[in-house]
Design an enzyme around this catalytic site. Structure first.
Site, PDB file in Angstrom:
ATOM      1  N   VAL A  23      39.498  44.975  43.736  1.00  0.00           N
ATOM      2  CA  VAL A  23      39.716  44.677  45.160  1.00  0.00           C
ATOM      3  C   VAL A  23      41.187  44.871  45.537  1.00  0.00           C
ATOM      4  O   VAL A  23      41.505  45.462  46.582  1.00  0.00           O
ATOM      5  CB  VAL A  23      39.252  43.230  45.491  1.00  0.00           C
ATOM      6  N   LYS A 112      34.622  34.056  46.158  1.00  0.00           N
ATOM      7  CA  LYS A 112      33.450  33.303  46.655  1.00  0.00           C
ATOM      8  C   LYS A 112      33.248  31.991  45.910  1.00  0.00           C
ATOM      9  O   LYS A 112      32.864  30.988  46.495  1.00  0.00           O
ATOM     10  CB  LYS A 112      32.202  34.169  46.590  1.00  0.00           C
ATOM     11  N   GLY A 141      31.103  41.883  50.792  1.00  0.00           N
ATOM     12  CA  GLY A 141      32.106  42.937  50.576  1.00  0.00           C
ATOM     13  C   GLY A 141      32.680  43.470  51.868  1.00  0.00           C
ATOM     14  O   GLY A 141      33.370  42.761  52.595  1.00  0.00           O
ATOM     15  N   GLY A 194      28.972  50.866  36.109  1.00  0.00           N
ATOM     16  CA  GLY A 194      30.019  49.963  36.591  1.00  0.00           C
ATOM     17  C   GLY A 194      29.557  49.040  37.713  1.00  0.00           C
ATOM     18  O   GLY A 194      30.355  48.343  38.328  1.00  0.00           O
ATOM     19  N   GLU A 197      28.531  43.781  35.288  1.00  0.00           N
ATOM     20  CA  GLU A 197      29.522  43.474  34.264  1.00  0.00           C
ATOM     21  C   GLU A 197      28.859  43.392  32.895  1.00  0.00           C
ATOM     22  O   GLU A 197      27.629  43.293  32.803  1.00  0.00           O
ATOM     23  CB  GLU A 197      30.201  42.152  34.612  1.00  0.00           C
ATOM     24  N   LYS A 212      27.568  32.754  47.621  1.00  0.00           N
ATOM     25  CA  LYS A 212      27.666  33.400  48.935  1.00  0.00           C
ATOM     26  C   LYS A 212      26.788  32.690  49.958  1.00  0.00           C
ATOM     27  O   LYS A 212      27.192  32.505  51.111  1.00  0.00           O
ATOM     28  CB  LYS A 212      27.274  34.874  48.820  1.00  0.00           C
TER      29      LYS A 212
HETATM   30  N1  LIG Z   1      34.750  43.749  42.782  1.00  0.00           N
HETATM   31  C1  LIG Z   1      34.136  43.627  43.950  1.00  0.00           C
HETATM   32  O1  LIG Z   1      33.471  44.548  44.425  1.00  0.00           O
HETATM   33  C2  LIG Z   1      34.256  42.351  44.729  1.00  0.00           C
HETATM   34  C3  LIG Z   1      33.556  42.224  45.945  1.00  0.00           C
HETATM   35  C4  LIG Z   1      33.708  41.057  46.703  1.00  0.00           C
HETATM   36  C5  LIG Z   1      34.508  40.032  46.225  1.00  0.00           C
HETATM   37  N2  LIG Z   1      35.138  40.154  45.003  1.00  0.00           N
HETATM   38  C6  LIG Z   1      35.980  39.057  44.554  1.00  0.00           C
HETATM   39  O2  LIG Z   1      37.323  39.509  44.525  1.00  0.00           O
HETATM   40  C7  LIG Z   1      38.052  38.866  43.489  1.00  0.00           C
HETATM   41  C8  LIG Z   1      38.667  39.924  42.564  1.00  0.00           C
HETATM   42  O3  LIG Z   1      37.622  40.711  42.015  1.00  0.00           O
HETATM   43  P1  LIG Z   1      37.928  42.086  41.259  1.00  0.00           P
HETATM   44  O4  LIG Z   1      36.604  42.729  41.060  1.00  0.00           O
HETATM   45  O5  LIG Z   1      39.007  42.827  41.928  1.00  0.00           O
HETATM   46  O6  LIG Z   1      38.431  41.534  39.835  1.00  0.00           O
HETATM   47  P2  LIG Z   1      39.174  42.356  38.690  1.00  0.00           P
HETATM   48  O7  LIG Z   1      38.963  43.810  38.861  1.00  0.00           O
HETATM   49  O8  LIG Z   1      38.775  41.704  37.409  1.00  0.00           O
HETATM   50  O9  LIG Z   1      40.716  42.055  38.959  1.00  0.00           O
HETATM   51  C9  LIG Z   1      41.288  40.790  38.786  1.00  0.00           C
HETATM   52  C10 LIG Z   1      42.780  40.915  38.872  1.00  0.00           C
HETATM   53  O10 LIG Z   1      43.359  39.616  38.777  1.00  0.00           O
HETATM   54  C11 LIG Z   1      44.276  39.570  37.689  1.00  0.00           C
HETATM   55  N3  LIG Z   1      44.145  38.258  37.044  1.00  0.00           N
HETATM   56  C12 LIG Z   1      42.992  37.599  36.772  1.00  0.00           C
HETATM   57  N4  LIG Z   1      43.271  36.426  36.191  1.00  0.00           N
HETATM   58  C13 LIG Z   1      44.613  36.332  36.100  1.00  0.00           C
HETATM   59  C14 LIG Z   1      45.511  35.375  35.612  1.00  0.00           C
HETATM   60  N5  LIG Z   1      45.074  34.237  35.070  1.00  0.00           N
HETATM   61  N6  LIG Z   1      46.842  35.615  35.695  1.00  0.00           N
HETATM   62  C15 LIG Z   1      47.277  36.760  36.241  1.00  0.00           C
HETATM   63  N7  LIG Z   1      46.481  37.715  36.747  1.00  0.00           N
HETATM   64  C16 LIG Z   1      45.171  37.516  36.668  1.00  0.00           C
HETATM   65  C17 LIG Z   1      43.894  40.689  36.758  1.00  0.00           C
HETATM   66  O11 LIG Z   1      45.019  41.105  36.059  1.00  0.00           O
HETATM   67  P3  LIG Z   1      44.999  42.357  35.035  1.00  0.00           P
HETATM   68  O12 LIG Z   1      44.791  43.562  35.905  1.00  0.00           O
HETATM   69  O13 LIG Z   1      46.309  42.335  34.376  1.00  0.00           O
HETATM   70  O14 LIG Z   1      43.836  42.091  34.121  1.00  0.00           O
HETATM   71  C18 LIG Z   1      43.395  41.746  37.749  1.00  0.00           C
HETATM   72  O15 LIG Z   1      44.463  42.496  38.245  1.00  0.00           O
HETATM   73  C19 LIG Z   1      37.028  37.938  42.792  1.00  0.00           C
HETATM   74  O16 LIG Z   1      37.124  36.664  43.376  1.00  0.00           O
HETATM   75  C20 LIG Z   1      35.683  38.565  43.143  1.00  0.00           C
HETATM   76  O17 LIG Z   1      34.634  37.643  43.141  1.00  0.00           O
HETATM   77  C21 LIG Z   1      35.023  41.300  44.256  1.00  0.00           C
END
Ligand SMILES: NC(=O)c1ccc[n+]([C@@H]2O[C@H](COP(=O)([O-])OP(=O)(O)OC[C@H]3O[C@@H](n4cnc5c(N)ncnc54)[C@H](OP(=O)(O)O)[C@@H]3O)[C@@H](O)[C@H]2O)c1
Length: 435
Positions: A23, A112, A141, A194, A197, A212
């Protein structure tokens, strides 16, 4: 057509990001690619000044000098106006969001789980601080859903909200329906692409949809609906046999989140696989798409649909919130909505009135059907359609029933009674129906 850039100097809004994964990268890219349009529309100069991550060695599209693993230093930095929390999970995200608000920063989050569990407290804190806490990306999203519900639809008494809230399970169920694949194969394919997970529990067992729906329910009914008040069933029990019968009977199977206010004012919120009639607007929402159908007393039926996940759609929702916050900053305020404090009274699932699908195996004996009909009748359950076929082994018959609308308590009572009669070999599957 190239538009001329805004020439006047614009107020600078300094933004710190927590997380730069799917994101975060999507939001960052949109801010870069559509910079001029965003300047024009927000009338501000948005600058990303710090990005917090966990692994400093990962290659990123952001300049290295913006990256830090010290996320606390971002939320306490006095020069930062807005925090984008895009890291996920309850902690340390929750503590960082709280610190950001206490330090006078507006917050935009896509989290969420955090919102479903602690949204009321965090929105109340933002309100007290005169700050914005926005979360369009947390549900659906890229689909504009939260903002319309908080604003344009706010005058309505919402009667019911129903949606496909999880793209991963919708993709799996679509593959099962269209390609005849068993669940394990469709799940493995979703993981390879992808969409799911490595540990698919959150999606497949319905937790993601539960969070949600808790958020949507709280906004729709103006009462706090915590995730534990949302009944949850996942899709692991769906077999190719149910897909086969759904097709034959004119239905599709969807993991739906449904919430409605019962006549006594209690809120009935549930996430479970549902057989949806082909004529229903949600039946044609397939693949990774999400959709939410809402019924209001004045607006009538409204449906929102689009991509429920992924870097670009979710990034788009985050940037939309950011532009909104920047406009508020320009006029020196916040447009935070009032999150309810009153807790909803949860309605028991047994009070639901629904139609049902039921598949069972019985012994092929004289008067067997009469015996089953008597059990249904004794429980106030009546059959609307039936199909039977011999299984060709030990004189067994597979029967599928469609049941007229009845109380869930009565339907469950009939299942219990059926399990206790000797001609019933097993209750193979049952599911709620939506017409
Ligand atoms: N993916 C989707 O399509 C989507 C859709 C709607 C909502 N969301 C929500 O958006 C949020 C992010 O999702 P995402 O899919 O983007 O996750 P992601 O790809 O796993 O990215 C998470 C990011 O946060 C960083 N991070 C996580 N824990 C950390 C910590 N303890 N200290 C420092 N950095 C940390 C990670 O660092 P590193 O890069 O160094 O690992 C990474 O950059 C979540 O709440 C998810 O539910 C996601």
């Amino acid at each position: 057509m190239t538009r001329t850039s805004v020439s006047e100097p614009l107020p600078v809004v300094r933004v710190g990001m927590l997380g730069f994964g799917t994101v975060g990268t999507g939001a960052f890219r949109m801010l870069q690619d559509n910079r001029e349009a965003i300047r024009r529309r927000s009338r501000t100069d948005i600058q990303i000044v710090k990005i917090g991550i966990r692994d400093a060695e990962k290659p990123r599209i952001a300049p290295k000098e913006l990256l830090t693993t010290d996320l606390r230093s971002i939320v306490t930095d006095p020069s930062i106006d807005v925090i984008l929390e895009l890291m996920g999970g309850l902690e340390p995200a929750g503590e960082l969001v709280e610190t950001a608000l206490r330090s006078g920063k507006h917050v935009i989050t896509a989290n969420k789980e955090l919102l479903a569990k602690h949204g009321s407290r965090l929105v109340a804190l933002a309100l007290k601080q005169g700050l914005d806490l926005q979360f369009e990306a947390a549900v659906g999203g890229g689909i504009p859903l939260i903002q319309p519900m908080k604003h344009q639809l706010a005058g309505n008494d919402v009667l019911k909200v129903m949606g496909i809230l999880n793209g991963t399970t919708n993709y799996i169920l679509t593959q099962m329906f269209e390609q005849g694949k068993p669940l394990e194969e469709a799940l493995a394919e979703a993981q390879a692409k992808g969409y799911a997970e490595a540990d698919p529990t959150n999606d497949v067992d319905g937790y993601d949809a539960q969070y949600k729906l808790a958020i949507l329910s709280t906004i729709a009914f103006d009462q706090v609906v915590p995730p534990e008040a949302v009944h949850r069933e996942g899709i692991r029990g769906i077999s190719t046999r149910e897909i086969h019968f759904a097709k034959q009977l004119g239905y599709r199977i969807k993991l739906l989140g449904i919430v409605e206010r019962m006549p006594d004012g209690a809120i009935l919120a549930r996430v479970h696989p549902t057989m949806v009639a082909l004529s229903h607007p949600l039946a044609s929402v397939n693949g990774v798409y999400n959709a939410v159908w809402l019924q209001g007393d004045f607006v009538g039926d409204v449906m929102f649909s689009g991509r429920g996940a992924g870097a670009d759609p979710t990034g788009s929702a985050v940037v939309g919130d950011l532009i909104d916050v920047c406009r508020n900053i320009r006029i020196g305020g916040a447009a935070n909505f009032v999150m309810p404090e009153e807790q909803a009274k949860p309605a028991p699932l047994e009070s639901l009135r629904s139609r049902y699908y039921l598949r069972m195996v019985i012994q092929d004996r004289p008067k067997a059907l009469g015996c089953i009909a008597t059990v249904f009748g004794n429980c106030n359950v009546s059959i609307s359609a039936m199909e039977a076929r011999p299984l060709g082994q030990r004189n067994l018959i597979e029967i599928v029933f469609l049941i007229h609308p009845c109380r869930e308590a009565d339907f469950l009572r009939s299942l219990k009674a059926l399990r206790n009669i000797h001609i019933v070999e097993n209750i193979s599957a049952w599911m709620r129906l939506e017409e």
